[in-house]
Structures are given as C-alpha cells and as structure tokens.
Design an enzyme around this catalytic site. Structure first.
Site, PDB file in Angstrom:
ATOM      1  N   ARG A  99      15.589   4.027   9.345  1.00 56.05           N
ATOM      2  CA  ARG A  99      15.703   2.879   8.431  1.00 56.05           C
ATOM      3  C   ARG A  99      15.569   3.330   6.975  1.00 56.05           C
ATOM      4  NH1 ARG A  99      10.823   2.320  11.194  1.00 56.05           N
ATOM      5  NH2 ARG A  99      11.816   0.880  12.614  1.00 56.05           N
ATOM      6  N   ASP A 151      14.054  10.478  14.339  1.00 56.50           N
ATOM      7  CA  ASP A 151      12.935   9.586  14.028  1.00 56.50           C
ATOM      8  C   ASP A 151      12.009   9.531  15.237  1.00 56.50           C
ATOM      9  OD1 ASP A 151      11.292   7.622  12.696  1.00 56.50           O
ATOM     10  OD2 ASP A 151      13.052   7.081  11.521  1.00 56.50           O
ATOM     11  N   ASN A 158      13.007  13.868   5.146  1.00 52.33           N
ATOM     12  CA  ASN A 158      12.807  12.560   4.525  1.00 52.33           C
ATOM     13  C   ASN A 158      11.627  11.798   5.124  1.00 52.33           C
ATOM     14  OD1 ASN A 158      13.661   9.845   3.295  1.00 52.33           O
ATOM     15  ND2 ASN A 158      13.871   9.478   5.479  1.00 52.33           N
ATOM     16  N   TYR A 202      -1.229  10.046  -0.673  1.00 55.06           N
ATOM     17  CA  TYR A 202       0.232  10.133  -0.781  1.00 55.06           C
ATOM     18  C   TYR A 202       0.631  11.030  -1.961  1.00 55.06           C
ATOM     19  CZ  TYR A 202       5.069   8.386  -0.924  1.00 55.06           C
ATOM     20  OH  TYR A 202       6.428   8.268  -0.919  1.00 55.06           O
ATOM     21  N   LYS A 217       2.817  14.449  -1.786  1.00 57.50           N
ATOM     22  CA  LYS A 217       4.119  14.579  -2.427  1.00 57.50           C
ATOM     23  C   LYS A 217       4.119  15.654  -3.524  1.00 57.50           C
ATOM     24  CE  LYS A 217       6.473  11.636   0.021  1.00 57.50           C
ATOM     25  NZ  LYS A 217       7.538  12.123   0.916  1.00 57.50           N
TER      26      LYS A 217
END
Lengths: 436, 454
Positions: B224, B245, B295, B360, B364
């Site tokens: 998604r 996924d 991703n 997070y 990242k």
C-alpha cells in the site's frame, strides 16, 4: 495415413497453492459469494506465481452448495480474475471430494499431454447458501408459465397451498436416508467403538498442529488474507482434551453418544486453488515443483442397503490404490486423512488394521496394518481449519505437497511419499498419492 | 483524503478571502516533452554548450537571455529572444562549475530578468563543482556559495517552479545530463532546493519511454501507500516487479502485483532469511535481480520519555536492522550485479528530527548512514545506493493527522502543498535508471523544500 502414436504419459507437478483463510459460517465472509471467494483465491494464486495475463490450460473447480445462477461458476471466476480470459474452465462437483477430484482431473490432462498447466480448486460458503422455493410453489410457477389463457392461469394458481410459500433451505442430509452426515457418522462411530477420549485427542492435536504451523510461517506462501481475516478463525490454539471434554454431544443418541461440536467440523466458508503443470512448463516459468500427483483412486460404498458406513469409502479406495502401485500402507512419510469428524479418521485407521474387516469387506489376505500417528495430519486438518466442502481438497493437496518438499530437501536422495484420503457425501471416497 | 475543512480552505471562496492556493504541479507523463520550453542555458562553465545541444536534441527550444538595451542580434539561430515582451521561459540552466572567485558569481545576476519570465512549474538548475573535491578556500567558497543561492532562490520561486543544484566531480557529462533531465522533468515535481552530486560514471538509458525495460526490481512494503506507488511507477518504466510485504498484507499485495503483472512475495523483512528468500525468488523466477527498493517501514510514535521497549525495538528492527541484514545477502557477489541499483527510504524526520519520533528519526538517520557507507563499498562493482527522504506526502498515514497540524505540515514548504506518493516513486524511478549510474551515496529529499531540515 499412419495413425498418430499415443504420447507416453508424464507426471503432473504440483507447483504450489493458495487459499484464503477459512471462516466459520456467518462470520467474516458472511456476505461473500462463492464467486467472490474463488475469484479472490485465484487472484492470490496469480499474484504468487506471476500469472497475470497468462493463459492456463484450464481451471477446474467447483462448489457443493451452489446457486442455480452459478451454473458456470469457475468460468465466471476466471473472467473476474487476472488470468487471461482465454483460459477455459469448468465446474466439478463431487461433494467433499470436489477439490481433490478437480486436481486429479487437471493432473490427468497434464499427464496425457493435453494441457501444460492448470489450476484446480474449490469453494464453498455455508453463509451465502442458496435458498430455493418449495417444490409446490415451483410446480405452480411452472404451470403458470405454461398456461396460455387467463382462466388457465387462475386454475394454475388454485394449486398453491399455504405451506408452499415457505422457502426450501439446503440441509446437510443424505437424500436417501434422511440422516445428516453427523448422524450417519455416529452410527459408524458406535459400530467401531470409537471413544470420546480418542476423538477429543485427535481434535486437540489438529488445533495444536495447525497453530504451530502458522507460528513457524508454514502458511505464509499458502494462504492470502481475505476480508480482514489472516488465519482460519475456527482455530483454537489453546485447545486441549480437557476443554473438549466439557462439550455436549450433538450427534448420536443417549449415553453412548461421543460426537461433539469440538470433534466434528463446523460449517465453514472458504476457497482454495492448486497450480499444476508439466515439468517443462514449470522450468520455463522458473517454478520449482513441490511434489507430483502420481496416482488416484475413487471408491463408493452402498451405505443405503449395503450396511456400510456413509464415510467409509476411502477404506476401499486406498487398498486398490496401494495394490496398483505396489505399495503398502506403511510406505508413506505423511498421511492427510480429511477430518470430517475425528471419528472418521479413527474409524478408517481401525478398519485398515482389522483382519476381519480387511478380509471380509476389502477382500484382502491380511490387514493393511497400522500407521505411525505422528505422520498423520501433521499441520492440522479440517477439525482446526474448518471444512468449506469443495475447498478442502485443494487445501490438503497444496499443504501436503509443501510438506513433502520440505522433507525432500532434508533427504534429497530418497523419494518422499504422501497419501491423501477424503471421504465425501453419497458414500464416496477420493484418495491420491503424492511424491517428491 | 479530503475532509470538510480541507474542502473549505481550498474552495474559490477561500481563494477570494486570500488563503494561498497551491499551484497544481506538472508531473511526468511518458512521451511528453521533458519540460515546457524554451530553455535558457547560460553561464561560463564548460558544460553550457553541451547542455544547449542536448536541449535542442530533446526539441525543447532554446531561449536567449534579455539584454539591457534591446535589439541585440540573436546569436543562436531559431532561439527565442527573451527581449520580446511577454516572452516566457520554461527552464533556466546555469553552468557555473568553472567559477573560482566570488566575483564570478555575478553571472547569476544576469539571469534575474529571465527568472522573472519563468512559466508556472518552471525550473532553475544551477550546475557547480563539488566543493568536496576542491582545496583552495576562495574556490571552495565560491562553489559552496551556489548552494546557498539555489536554496534561497527556491524559496522565492512561485507557482510550482523549483530551483535545484547539480554538483559535478570529474568528467561527469552522463551524470550531469541525467540529473538535469530529472530536475527539468515532471519527475522532480516535489523536489525543490536540493543538491545532487554526480560522479564520472558513464551510463545512458537505451529506451526513453521505458528506461527500466528488462530490469527486475524488488520493492518491500509494496502492499500500500508509497510502496505500491513505487511498484507501479517502476513497472510503468518497464521493470518487472517483485512486490514484497508481510503475509498479513497479502490481500492488497496481490492486488498491487496483479495490476502490474508482477509477483507477490509474502515475507517479513525482519525475518533472518528475508534477504536470501528475496534473492532465491527473483533468481528462480526471473534469473536476475537489478533493483532493490527498501521501502518497508513503520512508525510507533511516542515522546521519548514515554517510549516503551517494543516501540523502540520494532521501529529500529523494521526500518534499519532489517536493511542491514537483507543487504548481507543482496550485496553478496551472487546478488545485485554490475549496474545494480538500491534505494532506501529515509525521511525528513531522519534529517530534521521530529517530536514524538526519536525512534523513527534515529532509524531513518541510520538509513542515511547506511546508504552513504554502502555506496562507497559497492561503487567499484557498478552498483549505486541512494536514499530518498520524503517530506509531507499525502497518504492514509498523513490523512490521520489532526486538521491544523496537517495543514501546517502540508503548507510549510516552498511549493505550499503536500507531495503525492507518486512524487517519491518518480525520484526513485530516476535513481534506478541505467542513465543515473553517476548518482550514488546521495540523499534526495522529496519535500517541496520543506522548512524543516536542510
């Protein structure tokens, strides 16, 4: 002109499968139709194997509980799926044997070289069941249709009785005996003296095995979630013999009754599909065969007059299958015996080990013998997954093929073999041998 | 995605009331011109002539800068003179890669009249020399000054126009051409105020419409949002997609994979054998693996002092550790080969930080470190590794942010709007092209020049 020479048969490979999680009736899939379930299942298979736009040799599938509008169910599902619309399809219906019978049909065409690849499957929904008008109303309506004048029409309508307006709801009943499948099984269970304890043990094991298989990710490439469901919702991972022992009996009479909702399969919604192909097609598509469907045998018993249990047909099919292939019942690494009821599995095992039964009913010199119970339904079966009639065969074929492939990888030099046995309504039994 | 309040503030009434309305961005369409013409190529650098020739080959039409005291002879046949009143320019490319002294920067001022004539969704691209390869303080200062100029100009441009900066190192024509094309095109719709370095690696796309033809690309988290869009855009550009996924997302993953005729691979990127299974799948089904887009990612927001172990661990496991572990398999000698491409999804939170996202942000920022170091390790093998850092992107996730916070996040950038998942996908689709061989170890922000971060 010279006659065309027949092609030698070849083996049909099972490349994998896909199913949606099975859902108890009136649950997650309550509003989905057979066409919805099977189309989603086909699309899941297409995605796993990159078959979008691919023309398959054929798709054979079916449903047991079927609406009259679904006369061409499988073809409609193919048209609604991502497969090439030039893929032919047909419906198969052999009660609970539908899924396995479909796989046998497709594999036989592959073996004969008539097709290179195909999909076999099945779907059933007990939630979105067909409801028909009563026989009286149906006859009146047909008469009305034939009537040409107004008086004739009025006359036709006078034939209608108040009771005729009640709909006819499908029932899990054998038309020739009026007994439900559970009641039939209860007769056999009593005859063979199968205890409540044995049945509950088998049911608990089914749930525990299925839960463990999910935990180790075994179903990651066999199941695609659907409508928010990611696992079979009948699964009770914490099921124990003690808990099952507290349930009331539902089939059989009086103190001798042993069958409960816990050791019988519930009404279930779901669908499954299996991808079969020639070795050449598999290679050309970069796919590794998990196993090969090498032979199959279907038997039927006369449960109406013949004093044989409704679900005992596999007991007859397996010895014929073994004899034809020069095998004994012990020559298998794994067994998948469909758990219509826990007692079904226990009865057939007892029958194969019974010298009198094997001699008198099966016509064998010696009993087939016993099976290592640790090799039966090792990732659980219908008692835990539930049993959407026509979908069970595809579930079992894909599961067993993957299990055999896993064992083969441990021991590449040896032929790994599995036996499938599925009982079906109408006194039928479909069995097959898979090898890897 | 639009709620009542959003409908109101984007309505004609709101526009009349003075609420600034974002310009619809020009986005890439296969087969359409790279950008609107004409293009003004100017500057004293050595690439100006080549760029002019290249723009002509693309059929963009060239422009000549307006000159004080009009009426000067047109030096280029067929070029549009911006001296003519109402004449507009689609893009301006300035090559100052030869500038060594701050005085050389005066050339920039001559571009001002043309900038005034920039069309909506116009482009300014300034070419410089990577200061990291220079030593003389005046030289370094001059080149570094270009970055400050570009970032400031980006904030001044209006109506969807962007300013970006390409830094060359060595004989970098192939890389420069690729980067300039990206910045001129609609692929960079939401990329503004960015700096991209190109090295001397050569490479070109053989098929303009389908630059990824014949390539096999694996995209994680593809069920998604941004991941699904990446899969769709790479497929549009010709790649065969393996969409990955978690098994629980299988239903939507199947839809994504079937839509683009790829395959769905159900696996958890944190499982120890994830990388090996990806390789096995792509190799057995397609015989190769050319592109990997890491991703898959999750957020588990909480203020740092209230952060529990599971929030911290799961975010670091999924967003960072899994990539390190998968790369052990993917970057083995029998993994990604010569010409291989890898892109990791970073985030603006990994650059500027974000309240409630210590886990997070750490993960990242870690990804950025991973990208720069891995890029250096595999450069000799012809493999590039880059990061794309999205800013405010319109997804289901950002749609759940409360209205006021969301509207601020959406508008606090030079383009005064949120980006689309497609904008992130287009940047990735550029980085994985054969022609982008010269771009590696870079972090490309797709954030509309967000006020947050650099």
């Amino acid at each position: 002109m010279p006659q065309t020479s027949p092609r030698p048969p070849r083996r049909a490979a099972i490349l994998g499968g896909n199913r949606i999680p099975f859902a108890r009736a009136q649950g997650a899939y309550a509003k989905a139709s057979n066409q919805d379930l099977l189309t989603a299942t086909l699309d899941g298979l297409v995605a796993r194997f990159g078959l979008a736009g691919e023309r398959m040799g054929e798709v054979a599938a079916g449903a047991v509980l079927k609406h009259s509008r679904d006369f061409n169910l499988t073809r409609e599902c193919v048209l609604g799926s991502r497969l090439d619309p030039h893929t032919p399809a047909y419906d198969v219906q052999q009660a609970c044997g539908t899924g396995l019978e479909a796989a046998i049909l497709v594999s036989n065409k592959i073996a004969l070289g008539q097709i290179e690849c195909g999909v076999a499957g099945g779907t059933d929904t007990a939630s979105d069941a067909p409801i028909a008008v009563s026989e009286g109303l149906r006859e009146t309506l047909l008469e009305l249709n034939r009537a040409k004048s107004l008086p004739d029409r009025l006359k036709a309508l006078t034939g209608l009785r108040p009771g005729d307006v009640l709909p006819a709801i499908p029932q899990n009943v054998e038309p020739r005996t009026g007994l439900s499948m559970g009641e039939h099984m209860a007769l056999t269970t009593t005859e063979w003296g199968i205890t409540r304890q044995e049945q509950d043990e088998l049911a608990a094991a089914s749930h525990q095995h299925l839960a463990a298989a999910y935990e180790r990710g075994f179903f990651d490439d066999l199941v695609t979630p659907y409508l928010g469901l990611t696992r079979d919702d009948n699964l009770r991972a914490d099921s124990t013999v003690e808990k099952l022992a507290t349930l009331k009996t539902v089939f059989g009479k009086g103190d001798g009754a042993t069958m409960t909702a816990g050791n019988s399969t519930p009404l279930t919604d779901g669908a499954s599909a299996v991808l079969l192909a020639s070795d050449e097609w598999a290679t050309a598509h970069g796919l590794t065969p998990l196993a090969w469907l090498v032979d199959a045998e279907t038997a039927a018993v006369d449960y109406v007059h013949g004093a044989e249990g409704l679900l005992m047909a596999p007991a007859y099919a397996v010895p014929r299958l073994l004899a034809r292939n020069g095998l004994t019942l012990q020559d298998f690494d794994l067994y998948e015996i469909h758990e219509a009821f826990a007692a079904t599995v226990l009865t057939v095992l007892k029958a194969w080990d019974d010298p009198t039964y094997c001699r008198e009913r099966l016509g064998l010199d010696a009993p087939l013998g016993s099976i290592d119970r640790g090799r039966i339904n090792v990732t659980g079966s219908s008692l835990a997954t539930g049993h959407p009639f026509a979908a069970t065969g595809g579930r079992i074929v894909a599961t067993l093929a993957k299990l055999l492939h896993e064992q083969k990888q441990q021991d590449p030099e040896r032929t790994v073999r599995g036996l499938i046995s599925i009982c079906a309504a109408g006194g039928q039994g479909v069995t097959a041998i898979l090898e890897a | 995605m639009t709620d009542l309040l959003t409908t109101i503030i984007t309505s004609p009434v709101a526009k009349k009331a003075g609420v600034p309305q974002p310009t619809p961005l020009r986005r890439y369409e296969p087969g359409a011109p790279v950008c609107e013409g004409p293009v003004l190529v100017t500057g004293t650098g050595p690439y100006a002539a080549q760029l002019r020739e290249w723009a002509g080959q693309l059929g963009l039409g060239l422009a000549v800068a307006p000159v004080e005291g009009a009426g000067t002879a047109d030096p280029t046949a067929g070029a549009t003179s911006l001296n003519a009143p109402n004449e507009k320019v689609g893009a301006i490319v300035v090559d100052l890669s030869d500038a060594t002294d701050p005085g050389d920067l005066a050339v920039l001022r001559t571009v001002a009249p043309s900038v005034k004539r920039l069309r909506p969704n116009g482009r300014v691209v300034v070419v410089g020399t990577d200061p990291a390869g220079l030593s003389d303080p005046a030289h370094v200062a001059t080149q570094r000054a270009l970055e400050g100029f570009v970032r400031s100009l980006g904030k001044e441009l209006r109506a969807g126009a962007t300013a970006n900066h390409v830094l060359v190192r060595g004989e970098a024509w192939d890389g420069l051409r690729s980067a300039v094309e990206f910045f001129l095109s609609g692929r960079s719709a939401y990329v503004d105020g960015q700096v991209v370095r190109v090295n001397d690696a050569g490479g070109a796309n053989s098929d303009i419409l389908r630059p990824l033809e014949g390539k096999v690309a694996l995209v994680t988290g593809a069920a998604r949002g941004i991941g699904a869009e990446i899969a769709a855009v790479l497929a549009r550009d010709g790649a065969t997609i393996v969409a990955v996924d978690v098994p629980a997302a299988g239903e939507s993953l199947a839809r994504v994979a079937n839509e683009i005729r790829g395959t769905a691979l159900h696996l958890d990127v944190t499982s120890p054998d994830a990388g090996a299974r990806m390789l096995e799948h792509t190799r057995s089904r397609y015989g190769r693996l050319d592109i990997v887009v890491h991703n898959a990612g999750i957020t588990r927001d909480k203020l740092f002092v209230n952060m529990d172990e599971s929030r911290w661990d799961s975010v670091l496991q999924v967003n960072l550790r899994s990539i390190l572990r998968m790369n052990e398999a993917i970057l083995r000698d029998d993994g990604l080969g010569e010409g291989g491409r890898m892109v990791c999804l970073a985030s603006i939170a990994g650059i500027a930080g974000n309240r409630g996202q210590t886990n997070y942000g750490a993960s990242k920022a870690g990804v950025i470190g991973l990208v720069t170091s891995t890029a250096a390790q595999v450069r000799d093998r012809g493999i590039t590794v880059n990061a794309v850092a999205p800013g405010f992107i319109e997804t289901d996730m950002t749609a759940r942010i409360p209205f006021a916070t969301r509207e601020i996040g959406r508008r606090m950038n030079s383009l005064q709007q949120g980006g689309l998942p497609r904008d992130v996908a287009e940047a990735i689709a550029w980085l994985v092209q054969p022609g982008a061989a010269a771009v590696t170890g870079q972090v490309v922000r797709v954030c509309g020049q967000s006020l947050l971060g650099a």
